[in-house]
Write a protein that holds these residues in place. Structure first.
Motif, PDB file in Angstrom:
ATOM      1  N   ALA A   3      59.969  39.060  73.248  1.00 17.96           N
ATOM      2  CA  ALA A   3      60.569  38.291  72.135  1.00 17.96           C
ATOM      3  C   ALA A   3      61.969  38.796  72.158  1.00 17.96           C
ATOM      4  O   ALA A   3      62.520  39.664  72.399  1.00 17.96           O
ATOM      5  CB  ALA A   3      60.059  38.561  70.757  1.00 17.96           C
ATOM      6  N   ILE A   4      62.831  37.874  71.275  1.00 17.62           N
ATOM      7  CA  ILE A   4      64.082  37.912  71.218  1.00 17.62           C
ATOM      8  C   ILE A   4      64.446  37.661  69.567  1.00 17.62           C
ATOM      9  O   ILE A   4      64.198  36.747  69.186  1.00 17.62           O
ATOM     10  CB  ILE A   4      65.060  37.026  71.790  1.00 17.62           C
ATOM     11  CG1 ILE A   4      64.973  37.019  73.338  1.00 17.62           C
ATOM     12  CG2 ILE A   4      66.514  36.914  71.503  1.00 17.62           C
ATOM     13  CD1 ILE A   4      65.500  35.828  74.067  1.00 17.62           C
ATOM     14  N   LYS A   5      64.955  38.979  69.101  1.00 20.50           N
ATOM     15  CA  LYS A   5      65.316  38.548  67.740  1.00 20.50           C
ATOM     16  C   LYS A   5      66.559  38.491  67.565  1.00 20.50           C
ATOM     17  O   LYS A   5      67.847  39.250  68.075  1.00 20.50           O
ATOM     18  CB  LYS A   5      64.857  40.142  66.940  1.00 20.50           C
ATOM     19  CG  LYS A   5      65.175  40.046  65.752  1.00 20.50           C
ATOM     20  CD  LYS A   5      64.743  41.311  64.962  1.00 20.50           C
ATOM     21  CE  LYS A   5      64.964  41.228  63.354  1.00 20.50           C
ATOM     22  NZ  LYS A   5      64.667  42.464  62.788  1.00 20.50           N
ATOM     23  N   THR A   6      67.214  37.607  66.986  1.00 18.68           N
ATOM     24  CA  THR A   6      68.651  37.068  66.577  1.00 18.68           C
ATOM     25  C   THR A   6      68.921  37.607  65.227  1.00 18.68           C
ATOM     26  O   THR A   6      68.417  37.069  64.145  1.00 18.68           O
ATOM     27  CB  THR A   6      68.841  35.666  66.818  1.00 18.68           C
ATOM     28  OG1 THR A   6      68.395  35.265  68.028  1.00 18.68           O
ATOM     29  CG2 THR A   6      70.271  35.394  66.608  1.00 18.68           C
ATOM     30  N   THR A   7      70.113  38.413  65.093  1.00 23.92           N
ATOM     31  CA  THR A   7      70.497  38.512  63.754  1.00 23.92           C
ATOM     32  C   THR A   7      71.730  37.910  63.495  1.00 23.92           C
ATOM     33  O   THR A   7      72.522  37.707  64.318  1.00 23.92           O
ATOM     34  CB  THR A   7      70.886  40.095  63.423  1.00 23.92           C
ATOM     35  OG1 THR A   7      69.654  40.961  63.804  1.00 23.92           O
ATOM     36  CG2 THR A   7      71.388  40.229  62.173  1.00 23.92           C
ATOM     37  N   ASN A   8      72.040  37.203  62.315  1.00 26.03           N
ATOM     38  CA  ASN A   8      73.093  36.366  61.951  1.00 26.03           C
ATOM     39  C   ASN A   8      74.030  37.073  60.783  1.00 26.03           C
ATOM     40  O   ASN A   8      73.358  37.688  59.891  1.00 26.03           O
ATOM     41  CB  ASN A   8      72.692  35.039  61.188  1.00 26.03           C
ATOM     42  CG  ASN A   8      71.925  34.285  62.595  1.00 26.03           C
ATOM     43  OD1 ASN A   8      72.597  33.562  63.350  1.00 26.03           O
ATOM     44  ND2 ASN A   8      70.590  34.292  62.400  1.00 26.03           N
ATOM     45  N   ILE A   9      75.223  36.888  60.929  1.00 28.77           N
ATOM     46  CA  ILE A   9      76.229  37.609  59.969  1.00 28.77           C
ATOM     47  C   ILE A   9      76.866  36.087  59.398  1.00 28.77           C
ATOM     48  O   ILE A   9      77.397  35.279  59.775  1.00 28.77           O
ATOM     49  CB  ILE A   9      77.336  38.352  60.707  1.00 28.77           C
ATOM     50  CG1 ILE A   9      76.508  39.224  61.222  1.00 28.77           C
ATOM     51  CG2 ILE A   9      78.111  38.785  59.465  1.00 28.77           C
ATOM     52  CD1 ILE A   9      77.668  40.335  62.206  1.00 28.77           C
ATOM     53  N   VAL A  10      76.663  36.069  57.943  1.00 34.47           N
ATOM     54  CA  VAL A  10      77.330  35.113  57.187  1.00 34.47           C
ATOM     55  C   VAL A  10      78.357  35.544  56.389  1.00 34.47           C
ATOM     56  O   VAL A  10      77.976  36.684  55.511  1.00 34.47           O
ATOM     57  CB  VAL A  10      76.236  34.341  56.338  1.00 34.47           C
ATOM     58  CG1 VAL A  10      76.955  33.299  55.362  1.00 34.47           C
ATOM     59  CG2 VAL A  10      75.102  34.108  57.202  1.00 34.47           C
ATOM     60  N   GLU A  11      79.444  35.221  56.351  1.00 38.81           N
ATOM     61  CA  GLU A  11      80.786  35.557  55.385  1.00 38.81           C
ATOM     62  C   GLU A  11      81.069  34.400  54.580  1.00 38.81           C
ATOM     63  O   GLU A  11      81.004  33.354  54.960  1.00 38.81           O
ATOM     64  CB  GLU A  11      82.100  36.176  56.227  1.00 38.81           C
ATOM     65  CG  GLU A  11      81.503  37.246  57.139  1.00 38.81           C
ATOM     66  CD  GLU A  11      83.061  37.731  57.898  1.00 38.81           C
ATOM     67  OE1 GLU A  11      84.034  37.889  57.344  1.00 38.81           O
ATOM     68  OE2 GLU A  11      82.907  37.883  59.103  1.00 38.81           O
TER      69      GLU A  11
END
Length: 105
Positions: A3-11
């Motif tokens: 599985a690939i876990k994607t983390t997103n950053i929101v500014e």
């Protein structure tokens, strides 16, 4: 199985003050909206121009929500509308598109 876990950053900036829903029938939850408008320098006019605005609703659940609620109660001015913030985590598997009154996404 992999599985690939994607983390997103929101500014962006808080579009509203965080809302806290304490533990009751469901787990505790805190929700707020972050908005960001792209700005670009127009080389012909040498003026900054607004571009697309993006809004992201951020939700914390359970113990994380309770901890954020405590922090907000202790330092309410830090989480006021318009405050610059950064959030990171996973995007919902059901993203929503905002439609303006002209029907444009």
């Amino acid at each position: 199985m992999t599985a690939i876990k994607t983390t997103n950053i929101v500014e962006g900036n808080l579009a509203q003050e965080p809302k806290y829903f304490p533990k009751g029938q469901y787990v505790a939850r805190i929700v707020f909206r972050i908005m960001h408008t792209d700005r670009k320098l127009n080389p012909q006019t040498n003026q900054w121009e607004d571009g697309r605005t993006t809004a992201v609703d951020v939700n914390f659940y359970g113990l994380a929500a309770e901890r954020y609620a405590q922090t907000i109660q202790q330092q309410a001015d830090v989480f006021a509308k318009g405050t610059a913030v950064v959030a990171w985590g996973e995007l919902s598997d059901r993203p929503n598109t905002w439609i303006d009154r002209d029907g444009t996404p």
